[in-house]
Design a protein around this motif. Structure first.
Motif, PDB file in Angstrom:
ATOM      1  N   MET A 183       0.690  -1.098  -0.017  1.00 22.85           N
ATOM      2  CA  MET A 183       0.094   0.024   0.143  1.00 22.85           C
ATOM      3  C   MET A 183       0.935   1.427  -0.125  1.00 22.85           C
ATOM      4  SD  MET A 183      -3.142  -1.015   2.653  1.00 22.85           S
ATOM      5  CE  MET A 183      -3.625   0.635   2.724  1.00 22.85           C
ATOM      6  N   MET A 184       2.039   1.269   0.775  1.00 19.43           N
ATOM      7  CA  MET A 184       2.926   2.275   0.832  1.00 19.43           C
ATOM      8  C   MET A 184       3.433   2.617  -0.747  1.00 19.43           C
ATOM      9  SD  MET A 184       5.065   2.029   4.262  1.00 19.43           S
ATOM     10  CE  MET A 184       4.673   0.866   5.378  1.00 19.43           C
ATOM     11  N   GLU A 185       3.831   1.744  -1.138  1.00 16.98           N
ATOM     12  CA  GLU A 185       4.416   1.598  -2.712  1.00 16.98           C
ATOM     13  C   GLU A 185       3.411   2.248  -3.556  1.00 16.98           C
ATOM     14  OE1 GLU A 185       7.848  -0.650  -4.873  1.00 16.98           O
ATOM     15  OE2 GLU A 185       5.981  -1.879  -4.400  1.00 16.98           O
ATOM     16  N   ARG A 186       2.295   1.584  -3.602  1.00 15.17           N
ATOM     17  CA  ARG A 186       1.373   1.820  -4.634  1.00 15.17           C
ATOM     18  C   ARG A 186       0.527   3.115  -4.436  1.00 15.17           C
ATOM     19  NH1 ARG A 186      -2.683  -2.790  -6.300  1.00 15.17           N
ATOM     20  NH2 ARG A 186      -0.820  -3.419  -7.608  1.00 15.17           N
ATOM     21  N   ASN A 187       0.010   3.193  -3.282  1.00 12.45           N
ATOM     22  CA  ASN A 187      -1.020   4.266  -3.079  1.00 12.45           C
ATOM     23  C   ASN A 187      -0.288   5.805  -2.471  1.00 12.45           C
ATOM     24  OD1 ASN A 187      -2.721   2.399  -3.546  1.00 12.45           O
ATOM     25  ND2 ASN A 187      -3.518   1.974  -1.384  1.00 12.45           N
ATOM     26  N   MET A 188       0.909   5.557  -1.840  1.00 15.50           N
ATOM     27  CA  MET A 188       1.651   6.732  -1.419  1.00 15.50           C
ATOM     28  C   MET A 188       2.891   6.973  -2.005  1.00 15.50           C
ATOM     29  SD  MET A 188       0.975   5.396   2.384  1.00 15.50           S
ATOM     30  CE  MET A 188      -0.527   4.381   2.773  1.00 15.50           C
ATOM     31  N   ALA A 189       3.283   6.399  -3.124  1.00 14.80           N
ATOM     32  CA  ALA A 189       4.453   6.585  -4.000  1.00 14.80           C
ATOM     33  C   ALA A 189       5.740   6.341  -2.947  1.00 14.80           C
ATOM     34  CB  ALA A 189       4.406   7.829  -4.532  1.00 14.80           C
ATOM     35  N   ALA A 190       5.696   5.627  -2.078  1.00 13.39           N
ATOM     36  CA  ALA A 190       6.739   5.421  -1.064  1.00 13.39           C
ATOM     37  C   ALA A 190       7.742   4.346  -1.770  1.00 13.39           C
ATOM     38  CB  ALA A 190       6.419   4.955   0.085  1.00 13.39           C
ATOM     39  N   GLU A 191       9.135   4.867  -1.604  1.00 11.62           N
ATOM     40  CA  GLU A 191      10.133   4.019  -2.084  1.00 11.62           C
ATOM     41  C   GLU A 191      10.422   2.877  -0.936  1.00 11.62           C
ATOM     42  OE1 GLU A 191      13.535   5.841  -3.688  1.00 11.62           O
ATOM     43  OE2 GLU A 191      12.657   7.927  -3.871  1.00 11.62           O
ATOM     44  N   LEU A 192      10.351   1.619  -1.631  1.00  8.75           N
ATOM     45  CA  LEU A 192      10.755   0.713  -0.417  1.00  8.75           C
ATOM     46  C   LEU A 192      12.366   0.091  -0.944  1.00  8.75           C
ATOM     47  CD1 LEU A 192       7.446  -1.548  -0.798  1.00  8.75           C
ATOM     48  CD2 LEU A 192       8.056   0.415   0.868  1.00  8.75           C
ATOM     49  N   ARG A 193      13.126   0.399   0.199  1.00  6.50           N
ATOM     50  CA  ARG A 193      14.762   0.121  -0.120  1.00  6.50           C
ATOM     51  C   ARG A 193      15.149  -0.485   1.106  1.00  6.50           C
ATOM     52  NH1 ARG A 193      17.204   5.783  -1.931  1.00  6.50           N
ATOM     53  NH2 ARG A 193      15.738   6.263  -3.621  1.00  6.50           N
ATOM     54  N   PRO A 194      16.155  -1.564   0.615  1.00 11.74           N
ATOM     55  CA  PRO A 194      16.979  -1.906   2.131  1.00 11.74           C
ATOM     56  C   PRO A 194      17.767  -0.722   2.687  1.00 11.74           C
ATOM     57  CG  PRO A 194      17.615  -3.332  -0.027  1.00 11.74           C
ATOM     58  CD  PRO A 194      16.535  -2.253  -0.397  1.00 11.74           C
ATOM     59  N   SER A 195      17.740  -0.765   3.884  1.00  8.29           N
ATOM     60  CA  SER A 195      18.740   0.031   4.560  1.00  8.29           C
ATOM     61  C   SER A 195      20.035   0.787   3.847  1.00  8.29           C
ATOM     62  CB  SER A 195      18.993   0.085   6.083  1.00  8.29           C
ATOM     63  OG  SER A 195      19.665  -0.982   6.316  1.00  8.29           O
ATOM     64  N   GLY A 196      20.726  -0.380   3.286  1.00  7.10           N
ATOM     65  CA  GLY A 196      22.007   0.057   2.702  1.00  7.10           C
ATOM     66  C   GLY A 196      21.846   0.668   1.462  1.00  7.10           C
ATOM     67  N   GLU A 197      20.606   0.947   0.881  1.00  4.38           N
ATOM     68  CA  GLU A 197      20.563   1.611  -0.244  1.00  4.38           C
ATOM     69  C   GLU A 197      19.868   3.113  -0.104  1.00  4.38           C
ATOM     70  OE1 GLU A 197      18.129  -0.420  -3.152  1.00  4.38           O
ATOM     71  OE2 GLU A 197      19.572  -2.359  -3.135  1.00  4.38           O
ATOM     72  N   VAL A 198      19.779   3.509   1.218  1.00  9.67           N
ATOM     73  CA  VAL A 198      19.212   4.729   1.752  1.00  9.67           C
ATOM     74  C   VAL A 198      20.295   5.659   1.807  1.00  9.67           C
ATOM     75  CG1 VAL A 198      18.014   6.068   3.264  1.00  9.67           C
ATOM     76  CG2 VAL A 198      17.236   3.590   2.804  1.00  9.67           C
ATOM     77  N   SER A 199      20.301   6.939   1.067  1.00  5.47           N
ATOM     78  CA  SER A 199      21.210   7.895   1.337  1.00  5.47           C
ATOM     79  C   SER A 199      20.474   9.028   1.778  1.00  5.47           C
ATOM     80  CB  SER A 199      21.778   8.468   0.168  1.00  5.47           C
ATOM     81  OG  SER A 199      20.930   9.023  -0.822  1.00  5.47           O
ATOM     82  N   PHE A 200      21.522  10.140   2.691  1.00  2.00           N
ATOM     83  CA  PHE A 200      20.811  10.998   3.399  1.00  2.00           C
ATOM     84  C   PHE A 200      21.377  12.456   2.870  1.00  2.00           C
ATOM     85  CE2 PHE A 200      20.087   7.641   6.113  1.00  2.00           C
ATOM     86  CZ  PHE A 200      18.802   7.705   6.721  1.00  2.00           C
ATOM     87  N   GLY A 201      21.374  12.558   1.576  1.00  4.86           N
ATOM     88  CA  GLY A 201      21.866  13.770   1.040  1.00  4.86           C
ATOM     89  C   GLY A 201      20.487  14.390   0.599  1.00  4.86           C
TER      90      GLY A 201
END
Length: 190
Positions: free
Chosen positions: A167-185
């Motif tokens: 639901m987050m991905e489809r309805n809220m346009a959330a990106e689902l990623r493993p923590s290792g692929e998250v950047s804080f720029g």
């Protein structure tokens, strides 16, 4: 770290991780939290290294006179302090107390994120199919970009958690990623 920089920033939102685990579903949740701890710890280290805002948003457990120090102390004194100690807030982290599921519901979080020029939030913590889901929806309707770190969220019901992520991905346009692929720029323009 509390001033706006004029650039779009990414903030890490740590949801309900200061917990005494004294509730009906605690045993099931504890197993999932143990699996999520490494991902949460990695996100905290990277966010802090990048000097990105780290905001803990936590239930007050109905203790209306509590503040973050009391909540942390209760969690560290509880049976599962080993789940709290490695991801406890440091002196630079920010803290918001909530009373309901969403990190935004009747809290100053939206105002705080605006002051920090945050455009993108990374959600981690518990519970995927409850507080994380509702927080993702409230972030989305506030026009924030949402990332949910897949290996840094804990659940009570695996099937409901999987549905919540979809639901987050489809309805809220959330990106689902493993923590290792998250950047804080800075958040992407657009």
């Amino acid at each position: 770290m509390t001033e706006s920089t004029g650039t779009d920033r990414t903030a890490l939102i740590v949801i309900d991780m200061l917990n005494t685990y004294e509730h009906e579903d605690a045993e099931v949740l504890v197993r999932s939290v143990r699996e999520a701890l490494p991902g949460i710890g990695a996100l905290l280290r990277r966010a802090r290294d990048a000097r990105a805002p780290v905001v803990y948003v936590n239930d007050n457990f109905g203790r209306w006179r509590s503040h973050h120090g009391e909540i942390l102390e209760a969690a560290l004194s509880g049976r599962y302090s080993d789940l709290v100690e490695p991801i406890a807030p440091d002196g630079d982290d920010l803290f918001v107390v909530k009373a309901r599921h969403s990190v935004f519901f009747e809290t100053p979080l939206a105002y705080l994120l605006g002051q920090l020029a945050v455009r993108r939030v990374v959600l981690c913590g518990q519970v995927t199919e409850q507080c994380v889901l509702y927080s993702a929806l409230d972030a989305h309707i506030r026009h924030l970009d949402v990332i949910c770190a897949l290996d840094a969220v804990a659940h009570i019901d695996a099937d409901l958690a999987e549905a919540a992520l979809r639901m987050m991905e489809r309805n809220m346009a959330a990106e689902l990623r493993p923590s290792g692929e998250v950047s804080f720029g800075a958040a992407p323009s657009g």
